[in-house]
Motif scaffolding. Structure first.
Motif, short mmCIF file in Angstrom:
data_model
loop_
_atom_site.label_atom_id
_atom_site.label_comp_id
_atom_site.label_asym_id
_atom_site.label_seq_id
_atom_site.Cartn_x
_atom_site.Cartn_y
_atom_site.Cartn_z
N GLU A 49 0.79 -1.23 0.00
CA GLU A 49 0.00 0.00 0.00
C GLU A 49 0.83 1.29 0.00
O GLU A 49 0.50 2.22 -0.73
CB GLU A 49 -0.99 -0.03 1.17
CG GLU A 49 -2.10 0.97 1.04
CD GLU A 49 -1.73 2.35 1.50
OE1 GLU A 49 -2.26 3.31 0.92
OE2 GLU A 49 -0.90 2.47 2.42
N ARG A 73 -2.95 -4.92 0.80
CA ARG A 73 -3.18 -4.37 2.14
C ARG A 73 -3.49 -5.57 3.03
O ARG A 73 -4.44 -6.32 2.73
CB ARG A 73 -4.35 -3.40 2.13
CG ARG A 73 -4.08 -2.14 1.36
CD ARG A 73 -5.34 -1.23 1.31
NE ARG A 73 -5.07 -0.03 0.55
CZ ARG A 73 -5.23 0.08 -0.77
NH1 ARG A 73 -5.66 -0.94 -1.48
NH2 ARG A 73 -4.97 1.22 -1.38
N HIS A 76 -7.02 -7.62 3.50
CA HIS A 76 -7.97 -7.20 2.48
C HIS A 76 -7.63 -7.89 1.16
O HIS A 76 -6.49 -8.26 0.93
CB HIS A 76 -7.90 -5.68 2.27
CG HIS A 76 -8.29 -4.90 3.46
ND1 HIS A 76 -7.40 -4.55 4.45
CD2 HIS A 76 -9.49 -4.40 3.83
CE1 HIS A 76 -8.03 -3.87 5.38
NE2 HIS A 76 -9.30 -3.76 5.04
N GLU A 95 -6.23 -4.93 -4.60
CA GLU A 95 -6.98 -3.96 -5.41
C GLU A 95 -6.19 -3.66 -6.67
O GLU A 95 -5.00 -3.34 -6.61
CB GLU A 95 -7.18 -2.67 -4.62
CG GLU A 95 -7.81 -1.55 -5.40
CD GLU A 95 -7.77 -0.24 -4.63
OE1 GLU A 95 -8.06 0.79 -5.26
OE2 GLU A 95 -7.46 -0.23 -3.43
#
Length: 139
Positions: free
Chosen positions: A103, A130, A133, A136
């Motif tokens: 991140e 992250r 999580h 992304e």
């Protein structure tokens, strides 16, 4: 003193490491199992890749950082992106290339940045890890 377990044939990634957590997260996102491996290419070239699936259809390089990222972290990401592009052209499977960054590095890959534009133009996916999580996708 006991050795910690390592994953993959390269023996460089510890099972409890952030790198392994990143690799598992990317594998979950892609729906495949990834592991570190040493590839043997034409001309006797050997190269380690941090993540590859059994069918060699996905290549992954990892750039973990903690704290404030520095320019050398961005430079490692760029070097890994070059490695992915080169390996993709060297393998007959034409694998998908994915660079997984932690991140803190995401600021170097904003939508208008040259690294994101280069990744998009070169066909390298950029994903952000992250802890706790799903990854992304940025590019």
């Amino acid at each position: 003193m006991t050795d910690r377990p390592h994953i993959g044939e390269t023996g460089r990634m510890q099972a409890e490491s952030v790198e392994h957590a990143m690799l598992r997260a990317v594998g979950d996102w892609l729906g495949t199992s990834l592991e570190p491996r040493t590839l043997s290419l034409a001309g006797g070239i050997r190269v380690e890749v941090e993540g590859i699936d059994q069918a060699e259809t996905v290549l992954v390089q990892l750039v973990p950082t903690s704290g404030q990222p520095k320019s050398h972290h961005r430079n490692k990401a760029m070097a890994d992106m070059l490695k992915l592009v080169w390996l993709r052209s060297a393998l007959s499977t034409n694998p998908r290339a994915v660079l997984c960054i932690s991140e803190p590095l995401a600021r170097f890959f904003s939508a208008a940045s040259w690294p994101s534009t280069a990744a998009r133009d070169l066909g390298v996916g950029i994903v952000v890890y992250r802890p706790g999580h799903p990854v992304e996708q940025l590019v």
